[in-house]
Design a protein around this motif. Structure first.
Motif, PDB file in Angstrom:
ATOM      1  N   THR A  21      43.957   7.080  15.691  1.00  0.00           N
ATOM      2  CA  THR A  21      45.180   6.632  15.034  1.00  0.00           C
ATOM      3  C   THR A  21      45.796   7.769  14.230  1.00  0.00           C
ATOM      4  OG1 THR A  21      44.387   4.377  14.931  1.00  0.00           O
ATOM      5  CG2 THR A  21      46.108   4.971  13.385  1.00  0.00           C
ATOM      6  N   ASP A  66      49.540   2.334  19.643  1.00  0.00           N
ATOM      7  CA  ASP A  66      48.260   2.286  18.937  1.00  0.00           C
ATOM      8  C   ASP A  66      47.581   0.951  19.200  1.00  0.00           C
ATOM      9  OD1 ASP A  66      46.075   2.719  17.406  1.00  0.00           O
ATOM     10  OD2 ASP A  66      47.122   2.831  15.491  1.00  0.00           O
ATOM     11  N   GLU A  67      46.629   0.933  20.094  1.00  0.00           N
ATOM     12  CA  GLU A  67      45.890  -0.275  20.469  1.00  0.00           C
ATOM     13  C   GLU A  67      46.808  -1.487  20.550  1.00  0.00           C
ATOM     14  OE1 GLU A  67      42.047  -0.789  19.160  1.00  0.00           O
ATOM     15  OE2 GLU A  67      41.843   1.145  18.186  1.00  0.00           O
TER      16      GLU A  67
HETATM   17 MG    MG Z   1      42.935   3.192  14.986  1.00  0.00          MG
END
Ligand code: MG
Ligand code: ATP
Lengths: 335, 276
Positions: A43, A158-159
């Protein structure tokens, strides 16, 4: 165009060194996935590229221009957040249009683009709803719509799928991949789901403890892992590692064999002997967890049904061409 | 197993809720009723509940003896002014603490709140002397100033908790969408902060309206708000229950009406975050 280059990018939070010098070359139009264990800095690296965090050292080039001092709004990237981060007080239309509005684009052009994006994502019936009136999958689509409508140089994810249930995740995975190919826009995608990584990526970046362990295509990582970490991280179930005398015979400190490269023989001769301790029958596959005495626990995968049960004696014969060898420092030995 | 809600349970809990509500509301109701009684009936034993001789003479007397509108205007100016100034100071303060906190932010907040732990009477004498020296006694600006300072810690604390609830992701999304700080403020932050701002404003208004310690001690007539107006019916010539009730009813009426109309907003703001 959306070519992104990282040169010795570093990031510290106070005294803690999080990203320890990342070098990366991301080609225009490619789909790159960052994978790695929790807390390894995926991240953080993505946010550095986005401009939401400032780098401590190094350079980030977008289409050849160093952007480390450019604010996020001016980098021409769009981001899809894990939490969706939709504007709760705006309708779906307002959410998707916001970036265009900020860019000062004419009203009817905004409308046209928003409708087009909504149509691509099957959001047309929901355009006038508020985010709280949507399901998780629909919210995720709005977040993606907000990202594509601006025609950015690159998408940062991000995910984005981790809050969805398993079935929807598979469906969205396909949709995201299809959309990215169709638009031809560079994408960087963070996940810790290695199935997502293997299936979506043109190239995978394996991160560990703030360092890039390996950068390559999914099959490269699978077939030629650079080191023990990548070998253990990519592939499911995990690669089996054997140390000691057996490894030494092969001129290595550790040897690794993937479960699918172990041939299983009932009471067979040769190979490695052991006792089945758990057998998982999925119909399509059989996973065996074998207690191989001094070699430890080994996992073997057989495609199809294999009628073996706990307590059965088996021998496991590794495919000699697919034995990975690693030296003292965990680096791969390539003959 | 899902919780079973039988009709009987529903009836019992509804009745209980009404009972509690009535108990809480009763003093106000009693006060309003008393304001329509004669002085004799007001403290008659046994008390009469609804069947008494209804009269409005108390209101007439009260308005004759003291100027309700003068005090009401003072209350509006003092409560409104102190609230407005407190909000103007508190918004940027809470903002910066919520969105760019430092290691000391929590300490600063606690320190501010700790000033509320000291009993005001402890500083009455010095404040009184300062006010006398600067000619602030019995002035509206003096009262605005002290009420503003008194409520500031609570206002900042409340706003801070509201701002904290706003997900950082959304602000970052706006930044990625190309919004400048100014536009992020106008289009994203403010609309999300409105419920919190509104309930803080209302609560502060109510606190300032009913504040009695400083207003009673620092004003006599010119700047005196409704609290002083009520108090003037409770002492020298003994208690006049009916007139005191009439004065109190007049004093709380505006804030009661305001509270009534804004109760939805108020409750939403006060439970913000708890429900999400
Ligand atoms: Mg992360
Ligand atoms: N603002 C911050 N201040 C201090 N440390 C931070 C900050 N943000 C992240 N870190 C630390 O940096 C490290 C990497 O965090 P990061 O969020 O990048 O991990 P990640 O790889 O995305 O993990 P996950 O898979 O759990 O999301 C963590 O150890 C985290 O505690």
């Amino acid at each position: 165009m959306g070519q992104i280059t990282l040169q010795g990018v570093q990031k510290s939070f106070g005294p803690v060194h999080i990203i320890k010098g990342a070098d990366l070359e991301i080609a225009d139009g490619s789909f790159v996935v960052f994978v790695g264990p929790s807390g390894c800095g995926k991240t953080t690296l993505l946010r550095l590229i986005a401009g939401l965090e400032d780098v401590t050292g190094g350079a980030i080039l977008i289409d050849g221009r160093n952007v480390v001092d450019v604010p996020p709004a001016k980098r021409g990237l769009s981001m899809v957040f894990q939490s969706y981060a939709l504007y709760p007080h705006m309708s779906v239309r307002g959410n998707i249009a916001f970036g265009l509005k900020m860019a000062g684009i004419a009203k009817d052009e905004i409308n046209r683009k928003v409708e087009a994006a909504a149509a691509t994502l099957n959001l047309t019936p929901y355009l006038d709803r508020k985010p709280r009136e949507l399901s998780g999958g629909q919210r995720q689509r709005v977040a993606i719509g907000r990202a594509i409508v601006r025609e950015p140089k690159a998408f940062l994810f991000d995910e984005p799928l981790s809050n969805l249930d398993a079935a929807l995740r598979v469906q969205m995975r396909l949709e995201v991949t299809r959309l990215q190919k169709q638009l031809g826009t560079t994408a960087i995608y963070v996940t810790h789901d290695q199935v997502e990584a293997m299936t979506m990526a043109d190239k995978i970046v394996v991160l560990n403890g703030g360092k890039i362990e390996q950068y390559g295509s999914p099959l490269e990582l699978y077939e030629k892992p650079n080191n023990l970490f990548v070998a253990g991280f990519i592939g499911s179930p995990k690669m089996n590692f054997v140390t000691g005398e057996l490894a030494k015979q092969q001129g290595a400190t550790t040897i690794g064999v993937r479960p699918e490269h172990l041939k299983v023989e009932r009471n067979g001769q040769g190979g490695w002997h052991g006792t089945v301790s758990v057998a998982e029958h999925l119909g399509s596959d059989t996973f065996l967890y074998v207690d191989a005495g001094p070699l430890g626990m080994l996992t073997a995968r057989y495609v199809g049904e294999l009628d073996l049960h706990p307590g059965d004696k088996v021998s496991l014969i590794p495919d000699p061409a697919r034995i990975h060898r690693f030296d003292d420092s965990g680096k791969s030995i390539r003959a | 197993m899902a919780r079973m809600v039988t009709t009987r349970n529903k009836v019992i809990s509804t009745a209980a809720a009404w009972l509690v509500g009535f108990l809480i509301f009763f003093p106000i109701l009693w006060m309003v009723l008393a304001s329509f009684k004669t002085e004799l009936e007001a403290f008659a034993i046994p008390p009469s509940f609804l069947f008494f001789h209804w009269t409005t003479e108390n209101y007439v007397t009260v308005q004759e003896r003291s100027d309700y509108f003068h005090h009401a205007l003072n209350s509006i100016i003092i409560a409104g002014g102190s609230t407005l100034i407190a909000m103007l100071i508190a918004i940027p303060a809470a903002w910066s603490m919520a969105f760019s906190p430092t290691k000391r932010t929590k300490d600063v907040l606690l320190w501010m709140l700790s000033t509320k732990m000291m009993p005001p009477v402890g500083v009455l004498v010095p404040i009184y002397l300062i006010y006398r020296t600067f000619g602030l006694l019995d002035t509206r600006s003096g009262l605005i100033f002290i009420l503003c300072l008194g409520n500031l810690p609570i206002v900042i604390w409340m706003l801070f908790t509201y701002f904290k609830e706003i997900p950082k992701d959304i602000l970052e999304a706006a930044r990625m969408d190309g919004a400048t700080i100014g536009r992020e403020l106008i289009y994203v932050l403010t609309p999300m902060a409105v419920p919190g701002l509104a309930s803080t404003l209302l609560l502060n208004l109510i606190l300032a309206w009913n504040e009695a310690f400083w207003t009673l001690n620092l004003s006599t007539l010119e700047a005196a708000p409704l609290t002083v107006f009520i108090a003037s019916y409770s002492s020298p010539e003994g208690l006049f229950w009916a007139k005191l009730s009439a004065a109190s009813t007049l004093a709380i009426a505006p804030i009661l009406v305001l509270g009534w109309f804004s109760q939805r907003q108020l409750v939403r703001g006060l439970t913000f975050g708890a429900v999400k």
